[in-house]
Design a protein around this motif. Structure first.
Motif, PDB file in Angstrom:
ATOM      1  N   ALA A 434     -58.816   9.616  17.148  1.00  0.00           N
ATOM      2  CA  ALA A 434     -58.788  10.800  16.292  1.00  0.00           C
ATOM      3  C   ALA A 434     -58.841  10.348  14.841  1.00  0.00           C
ATOM      4  O   ALA A 434     -58.330   9.282  14.496  1.00  0.00           O
ATOM      5  CB  ALA A 434     -57.519  11.606  16.549  1.00  0.00           C
ATOM      6  N   LYS A 435     -59.466  11.134  13.988  1.00  0.00           N
ATOM      7  CA  LYS A 435     -59.560  10.786  12.575  1.00  0.00           C
ATOM      8  C   LYS A 435     -59.137  11.978  11.718  1.00  0.00           C
ATOM      9  O   LYS A 435     -59.537  13.119  11.963  1.00  0.00           O
ATOM     10  CB  LYS A 435     -60.985  10.354  12.210  1.00  0.00           C
ATOM     11  N   LEU A 436     -58.325  11.668  10.707  1.00  0.00           N
ATOM     12  CA  LEU A 436     -57.840  12.637   9.732  1.00  0.00           C
ATOM     13  C   LEU A 436     -58.305  12.188   8.350  1.00  0.00           C
ATOM     14  O   LEU A 436     -58.764  11.064   8.171  1.00  0.00           O
ATOM     15  CB  LEU A 436     -56.312  12.721   9.771  1.00  0.00           C
ATOM     16  N   GLN A 437     -58.144  13.079   7.352  1.00  0.00           N
ATOM     17  CA  GLN A 437     -58.474  12.711   5.979  1.00  0.00           C
ATOM     18  C   GLN A 437     -57.351  13.181   5.055  1.00  0.00           C
ATOM     19  O   GLN A 437     -57.251  14.345   4.710  1.00  0.00           O
ATOM     20  CB  GLN A 437     -59.819  13.320   5.543  1.00  0.00           C
ATOM     21  N   HIS A 438     -56.456  12.227   4.698  1.00  0.00           N
ATOM     22  CA  HIS A 438     -55.379  12.461   3.735  1.00  0.00           C
ATOM     23  C   HIS A 438     -54.471  13.630   4.144  1.00  0.00           C
ATOM     24  O   HIS A 438     -54.329  14.613   3.413  1.00  0.00           O
ATOM     25  CB  HIS A 438     -55.968  12.711   2.347  1.00  0.00           C
ATOM     26  N   PRO A 439     -53.814  13.551   5.306  1.00  0.00           N
ATOM     27  CA  PRO A 439     -52.893  14.632   5.714  1.00  0.00           C
ATOM     28  C   PRO A 439     -51.642  14.629   4.836  1.00  0.00           C
ATOM     29  O   PRO A 439     -51.105  13.567   4.511  1.00  0.00           O
ATOM     30  CB  PRO A 439     -52.559  14.273   7.161  1.00  0.00           C
ATOM     31  N   LEU A 440     -51.171  15.820   4.479  1.00  0.00           N
ATOM     32  CA  LEU A 440     -50.009  15.930   3.586  1.00  0.00           C
ATOM     33  C   LEU A 440     -48.793  16.585   4.217  1.00  0.00           C
ATOM     34  O   LEU A 440     -47.701  16.492   3.662  1.00  0.00           O
ATOM     35  CB  LEU A 440     -50.399  16.721   2.328  1.00  0.00           C
ATOM     36  N   GLY A 441     -48.963  17.269   5.356  1.00  0.00           N
ATOM     37  CA  GLY A 441     -47.831  17.984   5.932  1.00  0.00           C
ATOM     38  C   GLY A 441     -47.828  17.948   7.441  1.00  0.00           C
ATOM     39  O   GLY A 441     -48.884  17.877   8.075  1.00  0.00           O
ATOM     40  N   VAL A 442     -46.620  18.001   8.028  1.00  0.00           N
ATOM     41  CA  VAL A 442     -46.446  18.102   9.481  1.00  0.00           C
ATOM     42  C   VAL A 442     -45.275  19.038   9.760  1.00  0.00           C
ATOM     43  O   VAL A 442     -44.344  19.136   8.955  1.00  0.00           O
ATOM     44  CB  VAL A 442     -46.152  16.725  10.138  1.00  0.00           C
ATOM     45  N   THR A 443     -45.319  19.720  10.891  1.00  0.00           N
ATOM     46  CA  THR A 443     -44.159  20.503  11.328  1.00  0.00           C
ATOM     47  C   THR A 443     -44.126  20.536  12.847  1.00  0.00           C
ATOM     48  O   THR A 443     -45.164  20.610  13.511  1.00  0.00           O
ATOM     49  CB  THR A 443     -44.190  21.934  10.741  1.00  0.00           C
ATOM     50  N   TRP A 444     -42.923  20.452  13.397  1.00  0.00           N
ATOM     51  CA  TRP A 444     -42.706  20.344  14.843  1.00  0.00           C
ATOM     52  C   TRP A 444     -42.457  21.709  15.442  1.00  0.00           C
ATOM     53  O   TRP A 444     -41.603  22.475  14.962  1.00  0.00           O
ATOM     54  CB  TRP A 444     -41.518  19.418  15.104  1.00  0.00           C
ATOM     55  N   ASP A 445     -43.192  22.032  16.486  1.00  0.00           N
ATOM     56  CA  ASP A 445     -43.028  23.272  17.241  1.00  0.00           C
ATOM     57  C   ASP A 445     -42.195  22.951  18.477  1.00  0.00           C
ATOM     58  O   ASP A 445     -42.722  22.500  19.501  1.00  0.00           O
ATOM     59  CB  ASP A 445     -44.411  23.811  17.628  1.00  0.00           C
ATOM     60  N   LYS A 446     -40.901  23.195  18.368  1.00  0.00           N
ATOM     61  CA  LYS A 446     -39.969  22.855  19.456  1.00  0.00           C
ATOM     62  C   LYS A 446     -40.234  23.694  20.700  1.00  0.00           C
ATOM     63  O   LYS A 446     -40.022  23.241  21.830  1.00  0.00           O
ATOM     64  CB  LYS A 446     -38.534  23.070  18.959  1.00  0.00           C
ATOM     65  N   LYS A 447     -40.713  24.907  20.505  1.00  0.00           N
ATOM     66  CA  LYS A 447     -40.973  25.817  21.618  1.00  0.00           C
ATOM     67  C   LYS A 447     -42.088  25.293  22.522  1.00  0.00           C
ATOM     68  O   LYS A 447     -42.017  25.386  23.752  1.00  0.00           O
ATOM     69  CB  LYS A 447     -41.338  27.195  21.059  1.00  0.00           C
ATOM     70  N   ARG A 448     -43.127  24.697  21.914  1.00  0.00           N
ATOM     71  CA  ARG A 448     -44.291  24.258  22.678  1.00  0.00           C
ATOM     72  C   ARG A 448     -44.407  22.741  22.783  1.00  0.00           C
ATOM     73  O   ARG A 448     -45.350  22.242  23.389  1.00  0.00           O
ATOM     74  CB  ARG A 448     -45.565  24.815  22.032  1.00  0.00           C
TER      75      ARG A 448
END
Length: 688
Positions: A434-448
């Motif tokens: 997989a390739k990304l370009q300069h990711p700045l944010g993440v958030t965890w979905d505990k439900k899924r």
């Protein structure tokens, strides 16, 4: 003045002489000695038979903050010029900007000094002028900036890293170079002596440079480059980092502002702002260990609460993405232990993971791992995850840090070579494929059990299954043109920087940074809408709100229905009336204070709207307005189409989601000299 014959235009030509100067400066004790050494150096370089001259800016380059393109040997002749080679993603380049601001505050173009930003992009996304414009606004850059998209000047001068400063004399002759950040004293020393030397010789011109700031051409807006967004799950209030306005907004879920605050940490219960870490000056310490308010820190770009162990019942740690030193830090909110650490006192702020080297290096030992500008954090404290997820922007990866032993592991993006920070792209796939370009944010979905990623420079929201390491596009076409409300597959973003989960896993809030919006993604209906940011008389602020943006016709979302009405015959002077009859879903109501409104337009026949009221508010769905249009006495065409655009902001029956919907009605007109009888209002009906 034409460019003189160059002795050689690479920075390597300066290296022997400047290295000798810098060794001599190490032995200098007084400021007078330092000034004298630099003066002698400038005298020596200036006396070379052939100048070490820079090539002129190539023709056809795009410029910002200037009235027209500039030339080193015409416009900048007679000036000491500081060329700042930068790329706007680079944290070191951002750290240099306060030094340049201070220099520009001390010396103006009238004094003979000018700073020119030479933007030489790392990522493809950074070559786009509109994105550079946003960065120039975001970081308040007020000097000229040229888009060196193909790095032609960079290569000509043998520049090798970001940031690099090149100081020129008044005939385009290179005098000094400074590589990296942290050279403020040398920057001021070198430029001040260069100005003095050339003023003594009458070679400095005090003419003003044609500056035209890009920011002056833009209207104000409620949000300006919002970088991060999080949610208070107790009250469902959103907290937005309104970066461009240097403030924090606390808003209700309908978008109404409760507080506008300048500060670092906000206690939403006690309604107090306090500093818990940092001294207000950028630090270089890569170890830490002092109490938070006494510990210098460097560009903390995200934070998340966590606990030091499963037996601890409350959040007792604040994890920090320390982008400036390429590390993950921890602030102890209570006495406790970190993995592989002894007991620590409450208030201690220290490094947890990362050597401080800018790398994409995974390691079982947290201090031997390497990050590259970690910019986003999210916590999955439950087993089997028990980790921090890290958006590591400059390596274009998402990594994990174990809460049990601190081990740093790869999740998606990048490549295996820890020194290669150019393994970026836009590819759905598994793990390293997989390739990304300069990711700045993440958030965890505990439900899924899913992780959402703000893949910023691809202008998309990705979703990662940490169990399979599969990374796919959730929303975003990659196009940056703003679409207000649409399905996930049609939605657009522009460098989204942060995201968070709300409403028990139903909604995903996205800080759509360069669109100056908070987007709301409904994970059940797969629709995206815009959260209206509403000012209120009851809002508590620590400064004035920006002036309201002049009302202009917003862009209709692609998903907006378009309804063509039957042609109508009218005569000059006749007044037409259109009665809105719109129905919301059962139980839904208009969002209080939100700008639900209508607009009249007539593309190609704007004469129809002269003297008319072209827009208005919709305050009550049970008493919708009637829109009037009087046909002018002097008609320039016998056929025209009048468009009525309607934008409604409303909340669902359970108030769990607020959204915006739009609709377009098109009324063809045939204009005749024959007087028409009295006509009933045209009803504009639609059920959402």
């Amino acid at each position: 003045m034409a460019a003189p014959r160059a002795r050689g235009c690479g920075l390597s030509g300066l290296l022997p002489a400047q290295t000798s100067l810098e060794y001599a400066l190490l032995d200098a004790v007084t400021q007078q000695e330092k000034d004298s050494l630099v003066y002698q150096y400038v005298q020596k370089v200036d006396s070379w038979e052939q100048d070490l001259s820079v090539p002129d800016f190539p023709e056809g380059l795009e410029w910002l903050n200037t009235e027209e393109p500039m030339s080193v040997y015409k416009d900048l002749c007679g000036k000491v010029v500081v060329l700042d080679f930068f790329t706007y993603c680079c944290i070191n380049c951002l750290h240099l900007l306060p030094d340049l601001h201070a220099l520009e505050h001390t010396y103006s173009d009238k004094d003979g000094l000018l700073v020119v930003g030479v933007h030489s992009a790392k990522f493809p996304n950074e070559k786009v002028l509109d994105n550079i414009k946003s960065a120039v606004l975001r970081y308040n850059i007020t000097h000229p900036v040229v888009n060196d998209a193909d790095a032609s000047l960079w290569q000509e001068l043998e520049v090798s890293c970001w940031p690099t400063l090149v100081i020129l004399g008044p005939r385009g002759n290179m005098l000094f170079s400074l590589i990296g950040e942290g050279h403020k004293d040398k920057l001021f020393l070198y430029t001040s002596i260069a100005l003095k030397y050339y003023k003594d010789r009458g070679q400095i011109r005090d003419n003003k440079i044609g500056i035209k700031l890009y920011k002056d051409s833009l209207p104000p807006s409620p949000l300006l480059f919002p970088g991060k967004v999080t949610i208070d799950h107790v009250t469902s209030r959103l907290v937005i980092a309104d970066t461009g306005h240097h403030r924090i907004l606390v808003v209700w879920k309908n978008g109404q502002i409760q507080y506008s605050i300048g500060g670092y940490v906000i206690d939403l219960e006690a309604e107090k702002v306090s500093t818990v870490a940092g001294i207000g000056i950028q630090g270089t310490d890569k170890e830490g260990g002092a109490k938070g308010e006494q510990q210098p820190i460097s560009s903390p770009w995200d934070v998340v609460f966590g606990s030091s162990g499963p037996e601890v019942q409350r959040d007792d740690i604040l994890w920090i993405a320390m982008a400036g030193t390429h590390q993950i830090w921890a602030l102890l909110l209570d006495s406790g232990k970190l993995p592989k650490k002894n007991e620590l006192k409450k208030g201690t702020c220290l490094r947890f993971a990362g050597s401080g080297n800018e790398e994409n290096r995974n390691n079982a030992y947290p201090h031997k791992a390497g990050f590259a500008q970690p910019s986003g954090l999210s916590l999955a404290s439950e087993d089997p995850w028990s980790c921090l997820f890290v958006a590591d922007s400059e390596s274009s990866t998402v990594r994990t840090v174990s809460l049990k032993d601190g081990a740093v592991k790869h999740l998606v993006g990048g490549e295996r070579d820890p020194m290669n920070l150019f393994a970026f792209g836009d590819v759905d796939g598994v793990g390293i494929n997989a390739k990304l370009q300069h990711p700045l944010g993440v958030t965890w979905d505990k439900k899924r059990n899913l992780l959402y990623v703000a893949d910023s420079y691809n202008h998309k929201i990705k979703v990662v299954d940490p169990k399979t390491k599969n990374c796919t596009t959730l929303a975003g076409t990659g196009d940056t043109n703003d679409v207000i409300s649409s399905s996930f597959t049609e939605s657009t973003f522009n460098e989204p920087g942060g995201l968070c989960i709300g409403e028990n896993g139903r909604l995903l809030y996205v800080a759509d940074t360069n669109n100056h919006q908070i987007k709301v993604m409904d994970l059940e209906t797969k629709m995206t809408s815009v959260l209206p940011i509403i000012t209120s008389e009851n809002a508590v602020v620590d400064g004035p709100f920006p002036a309201e943006k002049q009302r202009t016709l917003p862009k209709l979302p692609k998903s907006a229905p378009s309804i063509g009405l039957s042609p109508m015959t009218a005569c000059p002077g006749q007044t037409l009336q259109f009665k809105l009859r719109l129905e919301l879903p059962s139980g839904a109501k208009l969002t209080d204070g939100a700008p639900s409104c209508w607009f009249l337009s007539a593309d190609g026949n704007e004469w129809l709207l002269q003297g008319q009221i072209p827009s208005g508010d919709i305050e009550n769905i049970s008493n919708q307005p009637t829109i009037s249009l009087q046909i002018p006495g002097d008609c320039l065409s016998l056929e025209a189409v009048v468009s009525i655009s309607v934008f409604l902001y409303y909340c669902s029956a359970d108030s769990s989601a607020c959204m915006m919907k739009a609709i377009l009605f098109s009324q063809p007109l045939q204009i005749t000299d024959t007087e028409q009888g009295c006509m009933a209002p045209v009803e504009l009906r639609y059920v959402f």
